[in-house]
Design a protein around this motif. Structure first.
Motif, PDB file in Angstrom:
ATOM      1  N   ARG A 174       0.851  -1.183   0.000  1.00  0.00           N
ATOM      2  CA  ARG A 174       0.000   0.000   0.000  1.00  0.00           C
ATOM      3  C   ARG A 174       0.888   1.235   0.000  1.00  0.00           C
ATOM      4  O   ARG A 174       1.946   1.236   0.635  1.00  0.00           O
ATOM      5  CB  ARG A 174      -0.909  -0.001   1.230  1.00  0.00           C
ATOM      6  CG  ARG A 174      -2.105  -0.933   1.019  1.00  0.00           C
ATOM      7  CD  ARG A 174      -3.022  -0.952   2.194  1.00  0.00           C
ATOM      8  NE  ARG A 174      -2.360  -1.521   3.352  1.00  0.00           N
ATOM      9  CZ  ARG A 174      -2.925  -1.600   4.540  1.00  0.00           C
ATOM     10  NH1 ARG A 174      -4.155  -1.157   4.733  1.00  0.00           N
ATOM     11  NH2 ARG A 174      -2.276  -2.143   5.545  1.00  0.00           N
ATOM     12  N   LEU A 175       0.450   2.254  -0.694  1.00  0.00           N
ATOM     13  CA  LEU A 175       1.174   3.513  -0.672  1.00  0.00           C
ATOM     14  C   LEU A 175       0.479   4.436   0.311  1.00  0.00           C
ATOM     15  O   LEU A 175      -0.737   4.609   0.252  1.00  0.00           O
ATOM     16  CB  LEU A 175       1.184   4.160  -2.060  1.00  0.00           C
ATOM     17  CG  LEU A 175       1.749   3.304  -3.195  1.00  0.00           C
ATOM     18  CD1 LEU A 175       1.729   4.101  -4.499  1.00  0.00           C
ATOM     19  CD2 LEU A 175       3.167   2.832  -2.875  1.00  0.00           C
ATOM     20  N   ALA A 176       1.253   4.974   1.243  1.00  0.00           N
ATOM     21  CA  ALA A 176       0.705   5.964   2.184  1.00  0.00           C
ATOM     22  C   ALA A 176       1.019   7.341   1.639  1.00  0.00           C
ATOM     23  O   ALA A 176       2.182   7.707   1.474  1.00  0.00           O
ATOM     24  CB  ALA A 176       1.330   5.778   3.563  1.00  0.00           C
ATOM     25  N   VAL A 177      -0.031   8.072   1.308  1.00  0.00           N
ATOM     26  CA  VAL A 177       0.145   9.372   0.658  1.00  0.00           C
ATOM     27  C   VAL A 177      -0.581  10.426   1.491  1.00  0.00           C
ATOM     28  O   VAL A 177      -1.800  10.362   1.676  1.00  0.00           O
ATOM     29  CB  VAL A 177      -0.435   9.351  -0.770  1.00  0.00           C
ATOM     30  CG1 VAL A 177      -0.094  10.649  -1.491  1.00  0.00           C
ATOM     31  CG2 VAL A 177       0.072   8.147  -1.559  1.00  0.00           C
ATOM     32  N   ARG A 178       0.148  11.381   2.004  1.00  0.00           N
ATOM     33  CA  ARG A 178      -0.470  12.443   2.806  1.00  0.00           C
ATOM     34  C   ARG A 178      -1.322  13.336   1.909  1.00  0.00           C
ATOM     35  O   ARG A 178      -0.899  13.683   0.796  1.00  0.00           O
ATOM     36  CB  ARG A 178       0.608  13.289   3.489  1.00  0.00           C
ATOM     37  CG  ARG A 178       1.485  12.531   4.476  1.00  0.00           C
ATOM     38  CD  ARG A 178       0.724  12.166   5.706  1.00  0.00           C
ATOM     39  NE  ARG A 178       1.562  11.503   6.706  1.00  0.00           N
ATOM     40  CZ  ARG A 178       1.077  10.855   7.761  1.00  0.00           C
ATOM     41  NH1 ARG A 178      -0.240  10.761   7.950  1.00  0.00           N
ATOM     42  NH2 ARG A 178       1.877  10.291   8.634  1.00  0.00           N
ATOM     43  N   PRO A 179      -2.494  13.759   2.418  1.00  0.00           N
ATOM     44  CA  PRO A 179      -3.412  14.558   1.591  1.00  0.00           C
ATOM     45  C   PRO A 179      -2.797  15.845   1.053  1.00  0.00           C
ATOM     46  O   PRO A 179      -3.121  16.273  -0.051  1.00  0.00           O
ATOM     47  CB  PRO A 179      -4.562  14.897   2.554  1.00  0.00           C
ATOM     48  CG  PRO A 179      -4.449  13.931   3.671  1.00  0.00           C
ATOM     49  CD  PRO A 179      -3.031  13.459   3.745  1.00  0.00           C
ATOM     50  N   GLU A 180      -1.881  16.447   1.828  1.00  0.00           N
ATOM     51  CA  GLU A 180      -1.330  17.730   1.388  1.00  0.00           C
ATOM     52  C   GLU A 180      -0.184  17.559   0.404  1.00  0.00           C
ATOM     53  O   GLU A 180       0.336  18.545  -0.125  1.00  0.00           O
ATOM     54  CB  GLU A 180      -0.892  18.570   2.601  1.00  0.00           C
ATOM     55  CG  GLU A 180       0.375  18.120   3.298  1.00  0.00           C
ATOM     56  CD  GLU A 180       0.165  16.960   4.259  1.00  0.00           C
ATOM     57  OE1 GLU A 180      -0.921  16.330   4.230  1.00  0.00           O
ATOM     58  OE2 GLU A 180       1.103  16.654   5.028  1.00  0.00           O
ATOM     59  N   THR A 181       0.234  16.292   0.145  1.00  0.00           N
ATOM     60  CA  THR A 181       1.315  16.080  -0.817  1.00  0.00           C
ATOM     61  C   THR A 181       0.777  15.782  -2.219  1.00  0.00           C
ATOM     62  O   THR A 181       1.553  15.601  -3.146  1.00  0.00           O
ATOM     63  CB  THR A 181       2.253  14.918  -0.387  1.00  0.00           C
ATOM     64  OG1 THR A 181       1.512  13.690  -0.450  1.00  0.00           O
ATOM     65  CG2 THR A 181       2.790  15.132   1.024  1.00  0.00           C
ATOM     66  N   ILE A 182      -0.547  15.691  -2.349  1.00  0.00           N
ATOM     67  CA  ILE A 182      -1.134  15.442  -3.675  1.00  0.00           C
ATOM     68  C   ILE A 182      -1.488  16.792  -4.293  1.00  0.00           C
ATOM     69  O   ILE A 182      -2.131  17.624  -3.657  1.00  0.00           O
ATOM     70  CB  ILE A 182      -2.407  14.579  -3.560  1.00  0.00           C
ATOM     71  CG1 ILE A 182      -2.077  13.241  -2.890  1.00  0.00           C
ATOM     72  CG2 ILE A 182      -3.028  14.373  -4.938  1.00  0.00           C
ATOM     73  CD1 ILE A 182      -3.303  12.379  -2.615  1.00  0.00           C
ATOM     74  N   GLU A 183      -1.026  16.965  -5.506  1.00  0.00           N
ATOM     75  CA  GLU A 183      -1.338  18.218  -6.183  1.00  0.00           C
ATOM     76  C   GLU A 183      -2.390  17.967  -7.250  1.00  0.00           C
ATOM     77  O   GLU A 183      -2.309  17.000  -8.015  1.00  0.00           O
ATOM     78  CB  GLU A 183      -0.069  18.786  -6.823  1.00  0.00           C
ATOM     79  CG  GLU A 183      -0.228  20.243  -7.211  1.00  0.00           C
ATOM     80  CD  GLU A 183       0.927  20.736  -8.076  1.00  0.00           C
ATOM     81  OE1 GLU A 183       0.792  21.846  -8.614  1.00  0.00           O
ATOM     82  OE2 GLU A 183       1.935  20.012  -8.220  1.00  0.00           O
ATOM     83  N   LEU A 184      -3.403  18.820  -7.265  1.00  0.00           N
ATOM     84  CA  LEU A 184      -4.444  18.723  -8.293  1.00  0.00           C
ATOM     85  C   LEU A 184      -4.176  19.820  -9.318  1.00  0.00           C
ATOM     86  O   LEU A 184      -3.962  20.973  -8.952  1.00  0.00           O
ATOM     87  CB  LEU A 184      -5.829  18.924  -7.677  1.00  0.00           C
ATOM     88  CG  LEU A 184      -6.210  17.941  -6.565  1.00  0.00           C
ATOM     89  CD1 LEU A 184      -7.584  18.290  -6.010  1.00  0.00           C
ATOM     90  CD2 LEU A 184      -6.185  16.509  -7.071  1.00  0.00           C
ATOM     91  N   VAL A 185      -4.175  19.454 -10.577  1.00  0.00           N
ATOM     92  CA  VAL A 185      -3.980  20.467 -11.621  1.00  0.00           C
ATOM     93  C   VAL A 185      -5.179  20.420 -12.554  1.00  0.00           C
ATOM     94  O   VAL A 185      -5.828  19.382 -12.704  1.00  0.00           O
ATOM     95  CB  VAL A 185      -2.672  20.234 -12.410  1.00  0.00           C
ATOM     96  CG1 VAL A 185      -1.477  20.456 -11.500  1.00  0.00           C
ATOM     97  CG2 VAL A 185      -2.645  18.850 -13.020  1.00  0.00           C
TER      98      VAL A 185
END
Ligand SMILES: Nc1ncnc2c1ncn2[C@@H]1O[C@H](COP(=O)(O)OP(=O)(O)OP(=O)(O)O)[C@@H](O)[C@H]1O
Ligand SMILES: [Mg+2]
Length: 365
Positions: free
Chosen positions: A286-297
């Motif tokens: 599983r990849l743990a991805v913090r919400p603030e590290t995802i960028e929406l473009v």
């Protein structure tokens, strides 16, 4: 007021309770932990994970079923609490309602048969230290929750303990007072340079207070580190979700080499740094991805675009839910006024920050 700071070393301590209906309950399992002289460590974990039991074994209120407790180089496992020179702050303060505050604070000194002059001097000193000078003749039912909490602290430190132990000392206070008192506790701990173990289930409190945090789950310590260590490099899904919020995305390792790890997530190949976590080719992770590290473009019409499902505008940030293929991502975007707010239904490209993504074992923990 100086103190003789001694470290604490727990060597594989366990506690088994015999429960009438549940049988053997392992409240604490093989916990090992070293707290340096003058260090502030929190035990953090959900209700029932064994925090209080571990703290009570450090204090000597509870005898370990196995393992040993050291203060400095001294093995104190067999010593009673009153022989260990500890200060203990209980969750409910446990003040004596029939005694004035002065006597509440003086209690430990009277037990030690200190002289009247020394008691007066020492109580005055700690009352001033916790900001309660002048309250000596009051009774605890005449004090606010925050003031009672200070009395409990004063009573714990007046004996100049080698070790200060606190069990959820702020849980009876309202949110604002909690934030204020935790800063006071930290200031006091630094002034006295006293080795401290502090139990809490509140991750923010733990992060704000501690030099290091020991995260407990099911009687065990699952990870120890600074708040930054735990947030950036959680050892497992439990820590990733307990310290901050995180997206856990199913993925598969396609291969590894000296420079990186190739994974596939939601049909998209990703190349992560080699130190992103344990990985072997073919493994489900599983990849743990913090919400603030995802960028929406704004969408570029790519095949693997996502779609904004909902948004909550919170001033300094916007929280989005974004559908990305089969997955739903939780995304936090800061400074929305400057950067613009996306609307539900909008198509968006999704950029994962690859060095902010951790690889965790695939199976549910
Ligand atoms: N005296 C006891 N007899 C039997 N079981 C006990 C006893 N004390 C604790 N337990 C059990 O041991 C486990 C750990 O309890 P403990 O009080 O250490 O948890 P905790 O992490 O402090 O929880 P909380 O955040 O709710 O205070 C629980 O399952 C509890 O029911
Ligand atoms: Mg407890």
């Amino acid at each position: 007021m100086e103190s003789i700071a001694r470290g604490i070393r727990l060597e594989g301590i366990s506690k088994v309770f015999r429960h009438q209906t549940k049988g053997e309950v392992w409240a604490v399992r093989e916990v090992s932990l070293t707290v340096a002289p003058g260090e502030f460590v929190t035990l953090l974990g959900p209700s029932g994970c064994g925090k209080t039991t571990a703290l009570r074994m450090i204090a000597g209120f509870e005898q370990p079923s196995a393992g040993r407790v050291f203060f400095g180089e001294q093995d104190v496992t067999a010593l009673m609490a009153n022989q260990r020179n500890i200060g203990f702050v209980f969750q409910n303060y446990a003040l004596f309602p029939h005694l004035p505050i002065f006597e509440n604070v003086a209690y430990g000194l009277r037990v030690r048969k200190e002289s009247e002059a020394e008691i007066t001097r020492a109580v005055r000193e700690v009352m001033a230290l916790v900001g309660l000078a002048g309250y000596e003749r009051q009774f605890s039912n005449q004090l606010s929750g925050g003031e009672q909490q200070r009395v409990a602290l004063a009573r714990a430190i007046v004996i100049r303990p080698q070790v200060l132990l606190l069990d959820e000392p702020l849980s009876n206070l309202d949110a604002k007072l909690r934030v204020h008192m935790r800063a006071e506790i930290r200031r006091l701990q630094e002034t006295l340079h006293i080795t401290t173990v502090y139990v809490t289930h509140d991750q923010e409190e733990a992060m704000a207070l501690a030099d290091r945090i020991a995260v407990m789950e099911g009687g065990r310590i699952v990870q120890v580190g600074t708040a930054e260590d735990l947030y950036a490099r959680p050892a497992n899904a439990f820590v990733a979700q307990f310290i901050g919020r995180t997206n856990l995305l199913p993925a598969r390792v396609r291969g590894t080499d000296a420079s990186g790890v190739e994974v596939e997530c939601n049909g998209r190949p990703l190349r992560l740094p080699r130190d992103s976590g344990p990985a072997t080719a073919g493994q489900a992770v599983r990849l743990a991805v913090r919400p603030e590290t995802i960028e929406l473009v704004r969408a570029e019409g790519g095949r693997d675009d996502g779609e904004v499902v909902s948004r909550v505008f919170l001033g300094e940030k916007v929280e989005y839910l974004v559908r990305w293929g089969e997955l739903t991502l939780h995304v936090i975007a800061y400074s929305p006024i400057q950067r613009g707010v996306l609307a539900p239904g909008e198509r968006v490209g999704i950029r994962l920050t690859l060095d902010g993504t951790r690889i965790l074992p695939g199976e549910a923990s």
